[in-house]
Design a protein around this motif. Structure first.
Motif, PDB file in Angstrom:
ATOM      1  N   TRP A 287       0.809  -1.213   0.000  1.00  0.00           N
ATOM      2  CA  TRP A 287       0.000   0.000   0.000  1.00  0.00           C
ATOM      3  C   TRP A 287       0.851   1.275   0.000  1.00  0.00           C
ATOM      4  O   TRP A 287       0.460   2.294  -0.591  1.00  0.00           O
ATOM      5  CB  TRP A 287      -1.014   0.001   1.140  1.00  0.00           C
ATOM      6  CG  TRP A 287      -0.529   0.175   2.551  1.00  0.00           C
ATOM      7  CD1 TRP A 287      -0.291  -0.801   3.463  1.00  0.00           C
ATOM      8  CD2 TRP A 287      -0.274   1.420   3.227  1.00  0.00           C
ATOM      9  NE1 TRP A 287       0.114  -0.261   4.665  1.00  0.00           N
ATOM     10  CE2 TRP A 287       0.120   1.107   4.544  1.00  0.00           C
ATOM     11  CE3 TRP A 287      -0.352   2.755   2.855  1.00  0.00           C
ATOM     12  CZ2 TRP A 287       0.451   2.067   5.492  1.00  0.00           C
ATOM     13  CZ3 TRP A 287      -0.023   3.741   3.790  1.00  0.00           C
ATOM     14  CH2 TRP A 287       0.370   3.383   5.086  1.00  0.00           C
ATOM     15  N   VAL A 288       2.046   1.231   0.613  1.00  0.00           N
ATOM     16  CA  VAL A 288       2.912   2.421   0.590  1.00  0.00           C
ATOM     17  C   VAL A 288       3.439   2.659  -0.818  1.00  0.00           C
ATOM     18  O   VAL A 288       3.478   3.808  -1.295  1.00  0.00           O
ATOM     19  CB  VAL A 288       4.075   2.251   1.598  1.00  0.00           C
ATOM     20  CG1 VAL A 288       5.113   3.357   1.401  1.00  0.00           C
ATOM     21  CG2 VAL A 288       3.550   2.282   3.030  1.00  0.00           C
ATOM     22  N   ALA A 289       3.817   1.587  -1.512  1.00  0.00           N
ATOM     23  CA  ALA A 289       4.291   1.744  -2.893  1.00  0.00           C
ATOM     24  C   ALA A 289       3.173   2.249  -3.798  1.00  0.00           C
ATOM     25  O   ALA A 289       3.402   3.079  -4.682  1.00  0.00           O
ATOM     26  CB  ALA A 289       4.828   0.407  -3.413  1.00  0.00           C
ATOM     27  N   SER A 290       1.956   1.776  -3.577  1.00  0.00           N
ATOM     28  CA  SER A 290       0.808   2.254  -4.362  1.00  0.00           C
ATOM     29  C   SER A 290       0.536   3.721  -4.082  1.00  0.00           C
ATOM     30  O   SER A 290       0.279   4.513  -5.005  1.00  0.00           O
ATOM     31  CB  SER A 290      -0.435   1.423  -4.036  1.00  0.00           C
ATOM     32  OG  SER A 290      -0.257   0.070  -4.355  1.00  0.00           O
ATOM     33  N   LEU A 291       0.591   4.096  -2.800  1.00  0.00           N
ATOM     34  CA  LEU A 291       0.340   5.491  -2.418  1.00  0.00           C
ATOM     35  C   LEU A 291       1.406   6.417  -2.992  1.00  0.00           C
ATOM     36  O   LEU A 291       1.105   7.518  -3.473  1.00  0.00           O
ATOM     37  CB  LEU A 291       0.305   5.603  -0.892  1.00  0.00           C
ATOM     38  CG  LEU A 291      -0.125   6.946  -0.303  1.00  0.00           C
ATOM     39  CD1 LEU A 291      -1.575   7.249  -0.661  1.00  0.00           C
ATOM     40  CD2 LEU A 291       0.050   6.927   1.217  1.00  0.00           C
ATOM     41  N   THR A 292       2.651   5.962  -2.963  1.00  0.00           N
ATOM     42  CA  THR A 292       3.753   6.765  -3.495  1.00  0.00           C
ATOM     43  C   THR A 292       3.626   6.955  -5.000  1.00  0.00           C
ATOM     44  O   THR A 292       3.928   8.032  -5.538  1.00  0.00           O
ATOM     45  CB  THR A 292       5.095   6.085  -3.166  1.00  0.00           C
ATOM     46  OG1 THR A 292       5.202   5.897  -1.753  1.00  0.00           O
ATOM     47  CG2 THR A 292       6.259   6.926  -3.658  1.00  0.00           C
ATOM     48  N   LYS A 293       3.165   5.919  -5.688  1.00  0.00           N
ATOM     49  CA  LYS A 293       3.006   5.988  -7.143  1.00  0.00           C
ATOM     50  C   LYS A 293       1.946   7.006  -7.538  1.00  0.00           C
ATOM     51  O   LYS A 293       2.045   7.671  -8.566  1.00  0.00           O
ATOM     52  CB  LYS A 293       2.644   4.603  -7.683  1.00  0.00           C
ATOM     53  CG  LYS A 293       2.603   4.502  -9.196  1.00  0.00           C
ATOM     54  CD  LYS A 293       2.313   3.083  -9.635  1.00  0.00           C
ATOM     55  CE  LYS A 293       3.482   2.167  -9.387  1.00  0.00           C
ATOM     56  NZ  LYS A 293       4.633   2.478 -10.299  1.00  0.00           N
ATOM     57  N   GLY A 294       0.905   7.137  -6.706  1.00  0.00           N
ATOM     58  CA  GLY A 294      -0.161   8.076  -7.008  1.00  0.00           C
ATOM     59  C   GLY A 294      -1.179   7.495  -7.967  1.00  0.00           C
ATOM     60  O   GLY A 294      -0.991   6.416  -8.535  1.00  0.00           O
ATOM     61  N   VAL A 295      -2.273   8.225  -8.150  1.00  0.00           N
ATOM     62  CA  VAL A 295      -3.359   7.748  -9.002  1.00  0.00           C
ATOM     63  C   VAL A 295      -2.878   7.628 -10.446  1.00  0.00           C
ATOM     64  O   VAL A 295      -2.262   8.541 -10.989  1.00  0.00           O
ATOM     65  CB  VAL A 295      -4.575   8.695  -8.928  1.00  0.00           C
ATOM     66  CG1 VAL A 295      -5.690   8.203  -9.836  1.00  0.00           C
ATOM     67  CG2 VAL A 295      -5.073   8.801  -7.495  1.00  0.00           C
ATOM     68  N   ALA A 296      -3.161   6.486 -11.048  1.00  0.00           N
ATOM     69  CA  ALA A 296      -2.746   6.239 -12.423  1.00  0.00           C
ATOM     70  C   ALA A 296      -3.520   7.127 -13.395  1.00  0.00           C
ATOM     71  O   ALA A 296      -4.628   7.593 -13.098  1.00  0.00           O
ATOM     72  CB  ALA A 296      -2.961   4.768 -12.772  1.00  0.00           C
ATOM     73  N   ASP A 297      -2.915   7.378 -14.561  1.00  0.00           N
ATOM     74  CA  ASP A 297      -3.583   8.180 -15.587  1.00  0.00           C
ATOM     75  C   ASP A 297      -4.822   7.451 -16.103  1.00  0.00           C
ATOM     76  O   ASP A 297      -4.809   6.236 -16.291  1.00  0.00           O
ATOM     77  CB  ASP A 297      -2.623   8.441 -16.757  1.00  0.00           C
ATOM     78  CG  ASP A 297      -1.433   9.292 -16.336  1.00  0.00           C
ATOM     79  OD1 ASP A 297      -1.580  10.069 -15.375  1.00  0.00           O
ATOM     80  OD2 ASP A 297      -0.357   9.154 -16.949  1.00  0.00           O
ATOM     81  N   ASN A 298      -5.870   8.216 -16.347  1.00  0.00           N
ATOM     82  CA  ASN A 298      -7.125   7.669 -16.889  1.00  0.00           C
ATOM     83  C   ASN A 298      -7.687   6.533 -16.031  1.00  0.00           C
ATOM     84  O   ASN A 298      -8.243   5.560 -16.544  1.00  0.00           O
ATOM     85  CB  ASN A 298      -6.916   7.168 -18.325  1.00  0.00           C
ATOM     86  CG  ASN A 298      -6.430   8.270 -19.248  1.00  0.00           C
ATOM     87  OD1 ASN A 298      -6.903   9.406 -19.170  1.00  0.00           O
ATOM     88  ND2 ASN A 298      -5.475   7.945 -20.115  1.00  0.00           N
ATOM     89  N   VAL A 299      -7.519   6.662 -14.724  1.00  0.00           N
ATOM     90  CA  VAL A 299      -8.023   5.619 -13.837  1.00  0.00           C
ATOM     91  C   VAL A 299      -9.551   5.600 -13.854  1.00  0.00           C
ATOM     92  O   VAL A 299     -10.196   6.648 -13.952  1.00  0.00           O
ATOM     93  CB  VAL A 299      -7.517   5.828 -12.392  1.00  0.00           C
ATOM     94  CG1 VAL A 299      -8.082   7.113 -11.796  1.00  0.00           C
ATOM     95  CG2 VAL A 299      -7.856   4.648 -11.499  1.00  0.00           C
ATOM     96  N   GLU A 300     -10.119   4.422 -13.805  1.00  0.00           N
ATOM     97  CA  GLU A 300     -11.571   4.257 -13.804  1.00  0.00           C
ATOM     98  C   GLU A 300     -11.971   3.393 -12.619  1.00  0.00           C
ATOM     99  O   GLU A 300     -11.321   2.387 -12.329  1.00  0.00           O
ATOM    100  CB  GLU A 300     -12.046   3.612 -15.113  1.00  0.00           C
ATOM    101  CG  GLU A 300     -11.827   4.478 -16.347  1.00  0.00           C
ATOM    102  CD  GLU A 300     -12.358   3.815 -17.607  1.00  0.00           C
ATOM    103  OE1 GLU A 300     -12.994   2.743 -17.475  1.00  0.00           O
ATOM    104  OE2 GLU A 300     -12.135   4.366 -18.700  1.00  0.00           O
ATOM    105  N   TYR A 301     -13.073   3.796 -11.962  1.00  0.00           N
ATOM    106  CA  TYR A 301     -13.544   3.053 -10.801  1.00  0.00           C
ATOM    107  C   TYR A 301     -14.870   2.340 -11.055  1.00  0.00           C
ATOM    108  O   TYR A 301     -15.401   1.680 -10.169  1.00  0.00           O
ATOM    109  CB  TYR A 301     -13.705   3.997  -9.602  1.00  0.00           C
ATOM    110  CG  TYR A 301     -12.414   4.680  -9.206  1.00  0.00           C
ATOM    111  CD1 TYR A 301     -11.356   3.947  -8.678  1.00  0.00           C
ATOM    112  CD2 TYR A 301     -12.257   6.059  -9.372  1.00  0.00           C
ATOM    113  CE1 TYR A 301     -10.169   4.572  -8.309  1.00  0.00           C
ATOM    114  CE2 TYR A 301     -11.078   6.688  -9.012  1.00  0.00           C
ATOM    115  CZ  TYR A 301     -10.028   5.940  -8.480  1.00  0.00           C
ATOM    116  OH  TYR A 301      -8.846   6.558  -8.134  1.00  0.00           O
TER     117      TYR A 301
END
Length: 396
Positions: free
Chosen positions: A202-216
């Motif tokens: 989760w820390v690596a994901s948080l550091t990476k930040g929201v991906a471009d064109n992310v869809e939920y």
């Protein structure tokens, strides 16, 4: 016996059976050692609960969406903690009697024969399937380590089946440990590893930040596959909260007296374990889905592309953790088979018998894992089909 009435003979034979049963309990892996305490309960339960399922939670969230996903996470945590407490309380609900095994509690609830027919197949399926999934996940993590270390071209020479065999070799060695308390060191290391790779994820994901064109939103599928994907995600979430199938067996390793029953240290350890579970599960699920949306893969460590060194370390932690988790789930199976072999089939309780049973089981789960190397499909199937009944329903 000459000169002794038949009634006295019956009493004598009964005493001999009870003595033999007592000696057998001292030999079987669940009850051979009863010197554990609350922190044994804590790390055994962390090792049993936090496993392969946590890596699939962001993927489950992508199939459920924000609303149902968050509700499912919270309800699963609350419900399983409540059923956990029930199991702990029922371990000694009758004075002078301890239900050291899941099927013993089932017999008390449903009757001697019906309890076995209901609980034993489910418990065996749960524990065996968990070991199979851990074989597959261990192999996948080893393959990821190799792939990142040598490159895609070199990695293509080795298939997932080869890495499953490598992981299985560790279980042939660890299965030589004779009882639950003898694997406590392995279980402690496994619990630390689970917290470590969850934090990295989760820390690596948080550091990476929201991906471009992310869809939920829900993925584009036909009308039939959407409900199936939704149900599959619920199954994956049920798998993630598994662990109830070894609660009584873990509690059996704790000493108990009328003044200090085993449920006190067991519950203390369970609370600590569930706090750790929340720390591992909620950030991984929520941050992982927030970062990658519905493009997240079935194992979040596959989605994270870097930094390469960190992903290698995380996968190493996964492998070490799964080594301990496999043993925690396999030990009740060893206990059950060894008990049947000695009580019903009158084998002598020897090391040869013990090692033969355990190596046969490891080889069987290894063979099935090699034949079915599919991670997400196994999680959703086993979670929905057998983990949900024994974790959410039978326990209550």
């Amino acid at each position: 016996m000459k000169g002794i009435p038949s009634s006295s003979n019956q009493i004598l034979n009964q005493d001999l059976v009870e003595d033999q049963s007592f000696e057998l309990e001292d030999w079987l892996p669940i009850t051979a050692s009863r010197n554990a305490n609350w922190y044994y309960s804590a790390f055994h339960n962390v090792t049993a609960i936090v496993g392969a399922g946590v890596l699939g939670l962001p993927y489950a969230m992508s199939e459920l969406g924000w609303g149902p996903g968050v509700v499912g996470l919270i309800l699963s945590w609350v419900i399983t903690l409540y059923t956990f407490w029930q199991m702990i309380e029922m371990h000694e609900m009758f004075e002078g009697k301890r239900f050291d095994r899941y099927h013993e509690l089932g017999q008390a609830a449903f009757g001697k024969k019906l309890g076995l027919y209901i609980v034993v197949p489910l418990q065996l399926l749960v524990e065996t399937s968990a070991c199979i999934v851990y074989m597959v996940t261990g192999g996948e993590s080893l393959k990821k380590i190799h792939q990142l270390s040598v490159g895609d071209y070199e990695c293509k020479k080795l298939k997932i089946q080869h890495f499953i065999l490598i992981f299985a070799s560790s279980q042939f060695v660890l299965s030589l440990l004779k009882n639950f308390n003898s694997i406590s060191g392995v279980s402690l290391v496994a619990a630390v590893m689970s917290m470590s790779y969850s934090t990295i994820a989760w820390v690596a994901s948080l550091t990476k930040g929201v991906a471009d064109n992310v869809e939920y939103g829900y993925k584009r599928r036909n009308n039939t596959s959407v409900p199936l994907a939704f149900l599959g995600a619920l199954g994956e979430m049920a798998f993630a909260y598994a662990g109830h199938n070894v609660v009584l067996e873990i509690q059996a390793t704790i000493p108990s007296t009328p003044e200090n029953p085993s449920k006190r240290p067991m519950w203390k350890g369970a609370i600590v374990a569930y706090i750790i579970v929340a720390f591992c599960y909620f950030p991984v699920a929520l941050v992982g889905f927030w970062t990658f949306g519905n493009n997240v893969e079935e194992n979040i460590l596959k989605t994270l592309r870097g930094p390469k060194g960190l992903i290698i370390v995380a996968n190493m932690f996964v492998v070490i953790h799964l080594m301990g988790s496999y043993q925690v789930y396999a030990m009740p199976v060893f206990d059950m088979i060894e008990s049947v072999m000695i009580k019903k089939w009158h084998f002598s309780p020897t090391r040869v018998l013990r090692f033969t049973i355990r190596w046969t089981f490891v080889a069987a789960t290894m063979g099935i894992a090699v034949a079915l190397p599919h991670f997400s499909a196994l999680l959703s199937f086993f979670g929905g089909f057998i983990f949900a009944p024994t974790t959410y329903f039978v326990s209550s």
